[in-house]
Design a protein around this motif. Structure first.
Motif, PDB file in Angstrom:
ATOM      1  N   PRO A 144      -9.540  -0.786  -0.807  1.00 37.82           N
ATOM      2  CA  PRO A 144      -9.329  -1.984  -1.622  1.00 37.82           C
ATOM      3  C   PRO A 144      -9.840  -1.845  -3.056  1.00 37.82           C
ATOM      4  O   PRO A 144      -9.289  -2.450  -3.974  1.00 37.82           O
ATOM      5  CB  PRO A 144     -10.108  -3.069  -0.862  1.00 37.82           C
ATOM      6  CG  PRO A 144     -10.047  -2.607   0.564  1.00 37.82           C
ATOM      7  CD  PRO A 144     -10.178  -1.094   0.477  1.00 37.82           C
ATOM      8  N   SER A 145     -10.866  -1.020  -3.269  1.00 37.02           N
ATOM      9  CA  SER A 145     -11.417  -0.861  -4.620  1.00 37.02           C
ATOM     10  C   SER A 145     -10.752   0.263  -5.416  1.00 37.02           C
ATOM     11  O   SER A 145     -11.096   0.466  -6.588  1.00 37.02           O
ATOM     12  CB  SER A 145     -12.923  -0.620  -4.547  1.00 37.02           C
ATOM     13  OG  SER A 145     -13.196   0.594  -3.869  1.00 37.02           O
TER      14      SER A 145
ATOM     15  N   VAL B 256      -6.369  -1.958  -5.697  1.00 36.14           N
ATOM     16  CA  VAL B 256      -5.462  -2.220  -4.579  1.00 36.14           C
ATOM     17  C   VAL B 256      -5.614  -3.665  -4.116  1.00 36.14           C
ATOM     18  O   VAL B 256      -4.614  -4.374  -3.914  1.00 36.14           O
ATOM     19  CB  VAL B 256      -5.724  -1.233  -3.417  1.00 36.14           C
ATOM     20  CG1 VAL B 256      -4.986  -1.653  -2.158  1.00 36.14           C
ATOM     21  CG2 VAL B 256      -5.342   0.193  -3.812  1.00 36.14           C
ATOM     22  N   ALA B 257      -6.838  -4.133  -3.964  1.00 36.01           N
ATOM     23  CA  ALA B 257      -7.077  -5.504  -3.501  1.00 36.01           C
ATOM     24  C   ALA B 257      -6.486  -6.529  -4.462  1.00 36.01           C
ATOM     25  O   ALA B 257      -5.856  -7.508  -4.032  1.00 36.01           O
ATOM     26  CB  ALA B 257      -8.570  -5.753  -3.316  1.00 36.01           C
ATOM     27  N   ALA B 258      -6.656  -6.330  -5.762  1.00 34.91           N
ATOM     28  CA  ALA B 258      -6.132  -7.265  -6.754  1.00 34.91           C
ATOM     29  C   ALA B 258      -4.602  -7.256  -6.759  1.00 34.91           C
ATOM     30  O   ALA B 258      -3.973  -8.308  -6.931  1.00 34.91           O
ATOM     31  CB  ALA B 258      -6.672  -6.929  -8.132  1.00 34.91           C
ATOM     32  N   ILE B 259      -4.011  -6.094  -6.568  1.00 40.58           N
ATOM     33  CA  ILE B 259      -2.547  -5.994  -6.508  1.00 40.58           C
ATOM     34  C   ILE B 259      -2.028  -6.729  -5.277  1.00 40.58           C
ATOM     35  O   ILE B 259      -1.073  -7.512  -5.363  1.00 40.58           O
ATOM     36  CB  ILE B 259      -2.105  -4.518  -6.516  1.00 40.58           C
ATOM     37  CG1 ILE B 259      -2.417  -3.897  -7.875  1.00 40.58           C
ATOM     38  CG2 ILE B 259      -0.616  -4.387  -6.177  1.00 40.58           C
ATOM     39  CD1 ILE B 259      -2.307  -2.383  -7.906  1.00 40.58           C
TER      40      ILE B 259
ATOM     41  N   LEU C  26       0.829  -1.205   0.000  1.00 40.74           N
ATOM     42  CA  LEU C  26       0.000   0.000   0.000  1.00 40.74           C
ATOM     43  C   LEU C  26       0.865   1.259   0.000  1.00 40.74           C
ATOM     44  O   LEU C  26       0.546   2.234  -0.682  1.00 40.74           O
ATOM     45  CB  LEU C  26      -0.954   0.002   1.193  1.00 40.74           C
ATOM     46  CG  LEU C  26      -2.007   1.103   1.195  1.00 40.74           C
ATOM     47  CD1 LEU C  26      -2.883   1.029  -0.057  1.00 40.74           C
ATOM     48  CD2 LEU C  26      -2.856   1.024   2.449  1.00 40.74           C
ATOM     49  N   ALA C  27       1.978   1.232   0.722  1.00 40.36           N
ATOM     50  CA  ALA C  27       2.881   2.393   0.742  1.00 40.36           C
ATOM     51  C   ALA C  27       3.484   2.632  -0.637  1.00 40.36           C
ATOM     52  O   ALA C  27       3.612   3.779  -1.069  1.00 40.36           O
ATOM     53  CB  ALA C  27       3.977   2.192   1.777  1.00 40.36           C
ATOM     54  N   VAL C  28       3.832   1.569  -1.336  1.00 42.29           N
ATOM     55  CA  VAL C  28       4.383   1.709  -2.691  1.00 42.29           C
ATOM     56  C   VAL C  28       3.326   2.263  -3.628  1.00 42.29           C
ATOM     57  O   VAL C  28       3.588   3.183  -4.411  1.00 42.29           O
ATOM     58  CB  VAL C  28       4.946   0.366  -3.212  1.00 42.29           C
ATOM     59  CG1 VAL C  28       5.346   0.469  -4.675  1.00 42.29           C
ATOM     60  CG2 VAL C  28       6.127  -0.090  -2.360  1.00 42.29           C
TER      61      VAL C  28
ATOM     62  N   GLY D 144      -8.481   4.388 -13.127  1.00 46.14           N
ATOM     63  CA  GLY D 144      -9.776   4.906 -13.565  1.00 46.14           C
ATOM     64  C   GLY D 144     -10.632   5.518 -12.485  1.00 46.14           C
ATOM     65  O   GLY D 144     -11.533   6.281 -12.787  1.00 46.14           O
ATOM     66  N   ASN D 145     -10.370   5.183 -11.210  1.00 46.58           N
ATOM     67  CA  ASN D 145     -11.195   5.797 -10.168  1.00 46.58           C
ATOM     68  C   ASN D 145     -10.370   6.570  -9.133  1.00 46.58           C
ATOM     69  O   ASN D 145     -10.911   6.993  -8.117  1.00 46.58           O
ATOM     70  CB  ASN D 145     -12.126   4.774  -9.499  1.00 46.58           C
ATOM     71  CG  ASN D 145     -11.392   3.733  -8.684  1.00 46.58           C
ATOM     72  OD1 ASN D 145     -10.205   3.818  -8.430  1.00 46.58           O
ATOM     73  ND2 ASN D 145     -12.130   2.717  -8.276  1.00 46.58           N
ATOM     74  N   VAL D 146      -9.071   6.726  -9.411  1.00 51.61           N
ATOM     75  CA  VAL D 146      -8.198   7.524  -8.551  1.00 51.61           C
ATOM     76  C   VAL D 146      -7.481   8.536  -9.439  1.00 51.61           C
ATOM     77  O   VAL D 146      -6.815   8.141 -10.410  1.00 51.61           O
ATOM     78  CB  VAL D 146      -7.163   6.635  -7.816  1.00 51.61           C
ATOM     79  CG1 VAL D 146      -6.152   7.483  -7.062  1.00 51.61           C
ATOM     80  CG2 VAL D 146      -7.869   5.660  -6.880  1.00 51.61           C
ATOM     81  N   ASP D 147      -7.640   9.817  -9.119  1.00 54.53           N
ATOM     82  CA  ASP D 147      -6.957  10.846  -9.890  1.00 54.53           C
ATOM     83  C   ASP D 147      -5.453  10.580  -9.891  1.00 54.53           C
ATOM     84  O   ASP D 147      -4.869  10.338  -8.831  1.00 54.53           O
ATOM     85  CB  ASP D 147      -7.217  12.239  -9.309  1.00 54.53           C
ATOM     86  CG  ASP D 147      -8.622  12.725  -9.581  1.00 54.53           C
ATOM     87  OD1 ASP D 147      -9.263  12.216 -10.526  1.00 54.53           O
ATOM     88  OD2 ASP D 147      -9.085  13.622  -8.845  1.00 54.53           O
ATOM     89  N   GLY D 148      -4.860  10.616 -11.075  1.00 54.95           N
ATOM     90  CA  GLY D 148      -3.425  10.408 -11.200  1.00 54.95           C
ATOM     91  C   GLY D 148      -3.017   8.965 -11.420  1.00 54.95           C
ATOM     92  O   GLY D 148      -1.875   8.683 -11.750  1.00 54.95           O
ATOM     93  N   TRP D 149      -3.946   8.021 -11.228  1.00 51.91           N
ATOM     94  CA  TRP D 149      -3.625   6.610 -11.435  1.00 51.91           C
ATOM     95  C   TRP D 149      -4.109   6.233 -12.825  1.00 51.91           C
ATOM     96  O   TRP D 149      -5.188   5.694 -13.029  1.00 51.91           O
ATOM     97  CB  TRP D 149      -4.275   5.751 -10.379  1.00 51.91           C
ATOM     98  CG  TRP D 149      -3.801   4.318 -10.330  1.00 51.91           C
ATOM     99  CD1 TRP D 149      -3.143   3.629 -11.302  1.00 51.91           C
ATOM    100  CD2 TRP D 149      -3.962   3.401  -9.250  1.00 51.91           C
ATOM    101  NE1 TRP D 149      -2.889   2.351 -10.898  1.00 51.91           N
ATOM    102  CE2 TRP D 149      -3.378   2.173  -9.628  1.00 51.91           C
ATOM    103  CE3 TRP D 149      -4.543   3.497  -8.003  1.00 51.91           C
ATOM    104  CZ2 TRP D 149      -3.365   1.063  -8.805  1.00 51.91           C
ATOM    105  CZ3 TRP D 149      -4.534   2.383  -7.179  1.00 51.91           C
ATOM    106  CH2 TRP D 149      -3.949   1.183  -7.572  1.00 51.91           C
ATOM    107  N   ASP D 150      -3.266   6.524 -13.806  1.00 53.80           N
ATOM    108  CA  ASP D 150      -3.586   6.217 -15.194  1.00 53.80           C
ATOM    109  C   ASP D 150      -2.770   5.011 -15.645  1.00 53.80           C
ATOM    110  O   ASP D 150      -2.058   4.400 -14.846  1.00 53.80           O
ATOM    111  CB  ASP D 150      -3.339   7.438 -16.083  1.00 53.80           C
ATOM    112  CG  ASP D 150      -1.901   7.949 -16.007  1.00 53.80           C
ATOM    113  OD1 ASP D 150      -0.996   7.224 -15.514  1.00 53.80           O
ATOM    114  OD2 ASP D 150      -1.669   9.082 -16.451  1.00 53.80           O
TER     115      ASP D 150
END
Length: 74
Positions: free
Chosen positions: A21-22, A62-65, A5-7, A26-32
């Motif tokens: 976890p979700s 996050v959960a899948a990672i 999670l820190a990474v 696509g649902n977090v700004d900057g996470w493209d």
């Protein structure tokens, strides 16, 4: 072992306490898609593991990672 999670937080530029976890592409700004590949490369390097193409395609939250990392014993 790296704290997954820190990474994620560091690479996508979002405080860990703002991720759930979700959270994902696509649902977090900057996470493209580019940031996502940077994340995969960083996790592989930090943990000394390699994800398959199929795994990478499924690692969209996050959960899948965290689950994919756990399957590699990290």
């Amino acid at each position: 072992m790296a704290d997954v999670l820190a990474v994620i937080s560091e690479v996508v530029g979002v405080p860990a306490d703002k991720l759930s976890p979700s959270s994902g592409v696509g649902n977090v700004d900057g996470w493209d898609s580019l940031r996502h590949m940077e994340l995969i490369v960083r996790l592989e390097g930090d943990l000394g593991i390699r994800f398959s193409g199929a795994e990478i395609g499924e690692m969209n939250t996050v959960a899948a990672i965290e689950a994919a990392v756990a399957r590699h014993g990290s």
